[in-house]
Design an enzyme around this catalytic site. Structure first.
Site, PDB file in Angstrom:
ATOM      1  N   LYS A  77       0.866  -1.178   0.000  1.00 16.82           N
ATOM      2  CA  LYS A  77       0.000   0.000   0.000  1.00 16.82           C
ATOM      3  C   LYS A  77       0.906   1.233   0.000  1.00 16.82           C
ATOM      4  O   LYS A  77       1.935   1.255   0.690  1.00 16.82           O
ATOM      5  CB  LYS A  77      -0.882  -0.030   1.250  1.00 16.82           C
ATOM      6  N   SER A 152      -9.793   2.213   2.825  1.00 15.45           N
ATOM      7  CA  SER A 152      -8.861   2.896   1.962  1.00 15.45           C
ATOM      8  C   SER A 152      -7.885   1.997   1.222  1.00 15.45           C
ATOM      9  O   SER A 152      -7.270   2.433   0.247  1.00 15.45           O
ATOM     10  CB  SER A 152      -8.072   3.910   2.800  1.00 15.45           C
ATOM     11  N   SER A 176     -10.059  -0.199   7.053  1.00 11.48           N
ATOM     12  CA  SER A 176      -9.465  -0.124   5.714  1.00 11.48           C
ATOM     13  C   SER A 176      -8.771  -1.373   5.199  1.00 11.48           C
ATOM     14  O   SER A 176      -8.395  -1.428   4.030  1.00 11.48           O
ATOM     15  CB  SER A 176      -8.468   1.031   5.648  1.00 11.48           C
TER      16      SER A 176
END
Ligand code: GLN
Length: 486
Positions: A77, A152, A176
């Site tokens: 990420k 997210s 997330s």
């Protein structure tokens, strides 16, 4: 030979000499390139570095080195700092930030021999539930390109679901990891607060943020977490406790396991099309010997409003450093210092991040601190107490991960409150610092549905064990979205 799907299968093929890390890396990089126009899962692809890392892994394998992650491709990420590689956090503010060091989680996976293919798209500063707040454009859900992948960590979940990488790092401040895992039909684990170092993980809300993993299987999550977790002297909230071999306990039978059915999670907000496969999944756990008990956490319905005071408060403080002077984007031709601060922050941050900074500044202001921030901290404690009471009776809690399946791009982005309600089932675990895992348990309206386990602190081994026992007798987690099968 087809490309193996999971980390465990790739590792076996690498150790058995059926495939090399360079071959695997090349094949997956090709998928990444092909998928990028439709999915937009990556912000940066580091093809050259990946091939060099893969060649190094092949040399280690050839020298007889063994290790479950050695030579296996993955991606991070874009919230994790990666040395000499762009680290944007999904924001214009950091659109040209090249990190000078690796986050601890990155360094540990690198040492274990994983090969990074690049950096994954995400909501700006991890604020969002749909990946639509990213400066680099939304990510599409591989199950239906008109729909969001969740957020997210939408890039992480979409990349794993589309079989671009078998595993990815992700972070979870209010859901997330678990929410996008559920919406994309993959497995996501948010560890106990403090289990994985936050060093080098760009901060959103420091008392809630926790790094974890998204993979296809619980077994693969166990393999990655074993390498990532553990004490780090550079993160004062990382916990100094030995890291178990999470893969060792996967097969433990479920006989005697006490599961708490979270009453508040089966309320009117839950789509009945999700409840049906979820109930069937719970029945499967009972068939394996678990006993079911209804448990009520009366303060849990307060978790969304509590979170939307605490998280913005912390973000308003954490994001103060991005001002065009100390860190981040700087506006063109500032008239004076005030103009430089105002325009750098005004142009560098997107709308959702600004909304959170303003809310956070408000709830921390002298006149409102007691009414909002202090009160939210008290309710947070009540929620944590509810969980502690529940875990005196049961070993883990079960419920849905999300109230609905993946929604269409654009339908919720004009109303922050409907967007915030996506995380109604996930936020409680963050407020109480507990580990939680989402795994696919079937389909609703033709889209993946997720089941969530929440456990007491440091019960990752048990959560992974229960998820693995479920995945041994079901194949939801191995179903690839049409067009993305290996
Ligand atoms: N969707 C939640 C938010 O927007 C949670 C985000 C997260 O876990 N990073 O704050």
């Amino acid at each position: 030979m087809g490309i193996p799907q999971t980390i465990a299968e790739m590792s076996r093929a690498l150790h058995g000499g059926q495939v090399s890390s360079v071959e695997l890396t090349r094949a997956l990089l090709e998928r990444v390139q092909r998928s990028q126009p439709a999915l937009n899962a990556f912000v940066t692809v580091t093809a050259e570095e990946a091939l060099a890392e893969a060649a190094a892994a092949d040399r280690r394998l050839a020298a007889g080195e063994r290790g479950p992650l050695l030579g296996v491709p993955m991606a991070h990420k874009d919230i994790f700092c990666t040395r000499d590689v762009l680290t944007t956090c999904g924001s214009r503010m950091l659109a040209n930030f090249v990190a000078p060091y690796d986050a601890t989680a990155v360094a540990r996976l690198r040492a274990a021999g994983m090969v990074m293919l690049g950096k994954l798209n995400m909501d700006e500063f991890a604020m969002g539930s749909s990946n639509e707040t990213s400066h680099f454009g939304p990510v599409a859900n591989p199950w239906d390109l008109k729909r969001v992948p969740g957020g997210s960590s939408g890039g992480s979940a979409a990349a794993v679901a589309a079989r671009l990488v078998p595993g990815a790092t992700a972070t979870d401040t209010g859901g997330s990891i678990r929410q996008p895992a559920a919406l994309c039909g993959v497995t996501g684990l948010k560890p106990t607060y403090g289990r994985v170092s936050r060093y080098g993980m760009i901060a959103f809300a420091s008392s809630l943020d926790q790094g974890g993993v998204i993979t296809l299987t619980a077994e693969d999550s166990a393999l990655m977490l074993s390498a990532m977790a553990g004490y780090d002297e550079r993160d004062s909230t990382s916990v100094d406790m030995p890291v178990p071999d999470y893969a060792a306990g996967l097969e433990r039978p479920l006989a005697g396991l006490r599961i708490g059915l979270l009453k508040e999670f089966f309320d009117k907000g839950l789509d009945p099309a999700i409840e049906a496969p979820l109930r069937a999944a719970i029945a499967e756990l009972q068939a394996q010997g678990a006993t079911l008990h209804e448990v009520s956490l009366p303060n849990l319905p307060l978790s969304v409003p509590t979170y939307y005071v605490v998280a913005p408060a912390e973000c308003s403080s954490n994001l103060a450093r991005f001002d065009g002077v100390r860190f981040g984007y700087r506006c063109e031709n500032p008239r004076d210092l005030k103009d430089l601060y105002e325009r750098s922050r005004g142009e560098g941050f997107g709308a959702e991040v600004k909304r959170r900074i303003m809310t956070g500044t408000y709830v921390l202001s002298a006149g409102y601190y007691d009414a909002y921030y202090l009160k939210a901290q008290r309710v947070r404690q009540l929620i944590a107490n509810d969980f502690a009471r529940a875990f005196a009776q049961v070993d883990l809690l079960v419920g849905p991960t999300t109230p609905t399946v993946a929604f269409e791009l654009g339908v919720k982005d004009d109303n922050p409150v409907t967007m915030y309600l996506n995380d109604i089932y996930t936020i409680g675990a963050n407020l109480a610092g507990l580990p939680a895992l989402s795994l696919p348990c079937g389909f609703a309206h033709g889209l993946p549905a997720g089941m969530q386990f929440i456990g007491p602190q440091f019960s990752e081994e048990r959560l992974l064990n229960v998820a693995h026992r479920y995945q041994r007798v079901t194949d939801w987690h191995l179903r690839a979205p049409p067009g993305y099968a290996s």
